[in-house]
Scaffold this active site. Sequence first.
Site, PDB file in Angstrom:
ATOM      1  N   ARG A   1    -121.433  60.989  -0.470  1.00 45.49           N
ATOM      2  CA  ARG A   1    -120.820  60.749   0.831  1.00 45.49           C
ATOM      3  C   ARG A   1    -121.903  60.795   1.901  1.00 45.49           C
ATOM      4  O   ARG A   1    -122.845  61.596   1.816  1.00 45.49           O
ATOM      5  CB  ARG A   1    -119.760  61.815   1.150  1.00 45.49           C
ATOM      6  CG  ARG A   1    -118.449  61.656   0.373  1.00 45.49           C
ATOM      7  CD  ARG A   1    -117.666  60.416   0.813  1.00 45.49           C
ATOM      8  NE  ARG A   1    -116.382  60.276   0.172  1.00 45.49           N
ATOM      9  CZ  ARG A   1    -116.151  59.552  -0.932  1.00 45.49           C
ATOM     10  NH1 ARG A   1    -117.148  58.902  -1.513  1.00 45.49           N
ATOM     11  NH2 ARG A   1    -114.934  59.463  -1.426  1.00 45.49           N
TER      12      ARG A   1
ATOM     13  N   HIS B   1    -121.662  51.149  -0.060  1.00 42.53           N
ATOM     14  CA  HIS B   1    -120.681  52.036  -0.724  1.00 42.53           C
ATOM     15  C   HIS B   1    -120.056  51.310  -1.921  1.00 42.53           C
ATOM     16  O   HIS B   1    -118.831  51.124  -1.979  1.00 42.53           O
ATOM     17  CB  HIS B   1    -119.595  52.475   0.274  1.00 42.53           C
ATOM     18  CG  HIS B   1    -118.872  53.723  -0.162  1.00 42.53           C
ATOM     19  ND1 HIS B   1    -118.472  54.701   0.699  1.00 42.53           N
ATOM     20  CD2 HIS B   1    -118.471  54.137  -1.396  1.00 42.53           C
ATOM     21  CE1 HIS B   1    -117.841  55.666   0.037  1.00 42.53           C
ATOM     22  NE2 HIS B   1    -117.833  55.339  -1.243  1.00 42.53           N
TER      23      HIS B   1
HETATM   24  P1  NAP Z   1    -116.238  66.161  -9.899  1.00 44.54           P
HETATM   25  O1  NAP Z   1    -115.974  65.804 -11.317  1.00 44.54           O
HETATM   26  O2  NAP Z   1    -115.228  66.980  -9.156  1.00 44.54           O
HETATM   27  O3  NAP Z   1    -117.644  66.920  -9.879  1.00 44.54           O
HETATM   28  C1  NAP Z   1    -118.106  67.593  -8.764  1.00 44.54           C
HETATM   29  C2  NAP Z   1    -119.371  68.375  -9.141  1.00 44.54           C
HETATM   30  O4  NAP Z   1    -119.944  68.901  -7.926  1.00 44.54           O
HETATM   31  C3  NAP Z   1    -119.082  69.572 -10.053  1.00 44.54           C
HETATM   32  O5  NAP Z   1    -120.108  69.739 -10.981  1.00 44.54           O
HETATM   33  C4  NAP Z   1    -119.074  70.746  -9.056  1.00 44.54           C
HETATM   34  O6  NAP Z   1    -119.436  71.994  -9.607  1.00 44.54           O
HETATM   35  C5  NAP Z   1    -120.139  70.302  -8.086  1.00 44.54           C
HETATM   36  N1  NAP Z   1    -119.979  71.002  -6.803  1.00 44.54           N
HETATM   37  C6  NAP Z   1    -118.909  71.003  -5.979  1.00 44.54           C
HETATM   38  N2  NAP Z   1    -119.127  71.811  -4.928  1.00 44.54           N
HETATM   39  C7  NAP Z   1    -120.356  72.341  -5.119  1.00 44.54           C
HETATM   40  C8  NAP Z   1    -121.147  73.264  -4.401  1.00 44.54           C
HETATM   41  N3  NAP Z   1    -120.706  73.824  -3.246  1.00 44.54           N
HETATM   42  N4  NAP Z   1    -122.363  73.593  -4.871  1.00 44.54           N
HETATM   43  C9  NAP Z   1    -122.820  73.059  -6.033  1.00 44.54           C
HETATM   44  N5  NAP Z   1    -122.118  72.172  -6.779  1.00 44.54           N
HETATM   45  C10 NAP Z   1    -120.909  71.823  -6.316  1.00 44.54           C
HETATM   46  O7  NAP Z   1    -116.492  64.857  -9.017  1.00 44.54           O
HETATM   47  P2  NAP Z   1    -116.972  63.402  -9.501  1.00 44.54           P
HETATM   48  O8  NAP Z   1    -115.857  62.629 -10.069  1.00 44.54           O
HETATM   49  O9  NAP Z   1    -118.199  63.576 -10.327  1.00 44.54           O
HETATM   50  O10 NAP Z   1    -117.331  62.729  -8.094  1.00 44.54           O
HETATM   51  C11 NAP Z   1    -118.280  63.308  -7.221  1.00 44.54           C
HETATM   52  C12 NAP Z   1    -118.254  62.621  -5.874  1.00 44.54           C
HETATM   53  O11 NAP Z   1    -118.839  61.324  -5.962  1.00 44.54           O
HETATM   54  C13 NAP Z   1    -116.872  62.337  -5.292  1.00 44.54           C
HETATM   55  O12 NAP Z   1    -116.312  63.486  -4.695  1.00 44.54           O
HETATM   56  C14 NAP Z   1    -117.149  61.236  -4.287  1.00 44.54           C
HETATM   57  O13 NAP Z   1    -117.433  61.793  -3.029  1.00 44.54           O
HETATM   58  C15 NAP Z   1    -118.416  60.569  -4.832  1.00 44.54           C
HETATM   59  N6  NAP Z   1    -118.146  59.182  -5.270  1.00 44.54           N
HETATM   60  C16 NAP Z   1    -118.833  58.179  -4.683  1.00 44.54           C
HETATM   61  C17 NAP Z   1    -118.607  56.880  -5.093  1.00 44.54           C
HETATM   62  C18 NAP Z   1    -119.357  55.740  -4.495  1.00 44.54           C
HETATM   63  O14 NAP Z   1    -119.035  54.581  -4.777  1.00 44.54           O
HETATM   64  N7  NAP Z   1    -120.368  55.973  -3.706  1.00 44.54           N
HETATM   65  C19 NAP Z   1    -117.685  56.615  -6.107  1.00 44.54           C
HETATM   66  C20 NAP Z   1    -117.007  57.666  -6.679  1.00 44.54           C
HETATM   67  C21 NAP Z   1    -117.247  58.965  -6.247  1.00 44.54           C
HETATM   68  P3  NAP Z   1    -118.560  72.695 -10.767  1.00 44.54           P
HETATM   69  O15 NAP Z   1    -118.925  71.898 -12.010  1.00 44.54           O
HETATM   70  O16 NAP Z   1    -119.040  74.087 -10.811  1.00 44.54           O
HETATM   71  O17 NAP Z   1    -117.120  72.528 -10.365  1.00 44.54           O
HETATM   72  C1  GLV Z   2    -115.450  56.302  -3.748  1.00 50.51           C
HETATM   73  O1  GLV Z   2    -116.280  56.584  -2.951  1.00 50.51           O
HETATM   74  C2  GLV Z   2    -114.606  57.249  -4.392  1.00 50.51           C
HETATM   75  O2  GLV Z   2    -114.559  58.410  -3.962  1.00 50.51           O
HETATM   76  O3  GLV Z   2    -113.945  56.862  -5.370  1.00 50.51           O
END
Ligand code: NAP
Ligand code: GLV
Length: 306
Positions: free
Chosen positions: A221, A269
């Site tokens: 983000r 994005h």
């Molecule tokens: P997820 O499965 O919920 O994984 C989040 C990870 O971040 C977990 O390992 C979590 O730790 C860690 N985390 C959260 N808060 C933290 C903190 N304060 N300190 C250290 N680590 C922390 O999420 P995801 O599906 O991988 O997605 C991650 C993010 O990618 C989304 O929230 C979104 O903002 C972004 N995203 C971007 C796009 C794009 O197109 N640019 C697309 C999709 C997603 P734990 O393992 O300990 O819970």
């Molecule tokens: C895209 O940024 C998503 O959070 O899926």
Amino acid sequence: MRILFHAAGHKPAPWLEGLKAALPEAAVAEWAPGAPPADYAVVWAPSQQMLDEQPQLKALFNTGAGVDALLQLRLPPHAQLVRLDDAGMSVQMAEFVCQAVIRHFRELDGYEADMRAGKWSFRKPRLRAEWPVGVMGLGVLGARVARALQQFEFTVNGWSRSPRQLEGVRCFAGRGQLDDFLAASRILVCLLPLTPDTENILDRHTLGRLMPGGYLVNAARGRHLVEPDLLALLEQGQLAGATLDVLREEPPPPEHPFWRHPRITLTPHTSARTLRDESIAQIAGKIRAMERGEPVAGVVDRTRGY
Ligand code: NAP
Ligand code: GLV
């Protein structure tokens, strides 16, 4: 069962058709003011009016992985928030991050500029061991990215909130181990959710702790990054460059310095897009599981923020 669809930026017709085909027993409709009460809603950046009119909702299905925007709204009190849990995103993110890391590591920007200038010349090959990659966030996307980077034999460090174990990845956890994680990494990849704990985490202090000549890939983000701090570190030579898929304002205004910065690569994005068919299949499967009273993956912890 009634399902409402209300997702900004998505063409409603194919989503409605897909949801009806996947859940023929349900009445599926696009939300309009005054719509009758529904059981479930499929949303992206929904209006506050819709949420206020539907306090009985059992669950809100977000058509993305990140729920930071949804959590800014006043939500139906008992509704579970369910985010997309991969649904075809992690392989896209692995592609995106690997290309950004490899592009920088192999100096492909420089070679392409040379070619355009009619210059046929070689750079000294870099030593992979001197380019460890740190992945912030070891969830669905971060773990997949770490695995993909390992295929190219990069040394991979990972950082998460709670301790994780990923084969071949040196894992760090919590604020107490953040500095050690950064000091062991030269390329930093941000795949954290945006929460009060992670907002502005990419600032001069964290980025300044990377190994000299560090490189940033932010695909999470825009509000993770303190943009003036990145510019200052690039100016000072402490960072070599950045690939940014997300910005604080999207699209950025025409005068934004990132548009034409020679060491910043921007994408709109697009690193991991929502894939409609995969998402509908996942949401339909979860609705069926919930109707059977079974737990589902990807339920957001509202207090944790992800
Ligand atoms: P997820 O499965 O919920 O994984 C989040 C990870 O971040 C977990 O390992 C979590 O730790 C860690 N985390 C959260 N808060 C933290 C903190 N304060 N300190 C250290 N680590 C922390 O999420 P995801 O599906 O991988 O997605 C991650 C993010 O990618 C989304 O929230 C979104 O903002 C972004 N995203 C971007 C796009 C794009 O197109 N640019 C697309 C999709 C997603 P734990 O393992 O300990 O819970
Ligand atoms: C895209 O940024 C998503 O959070 O899926």
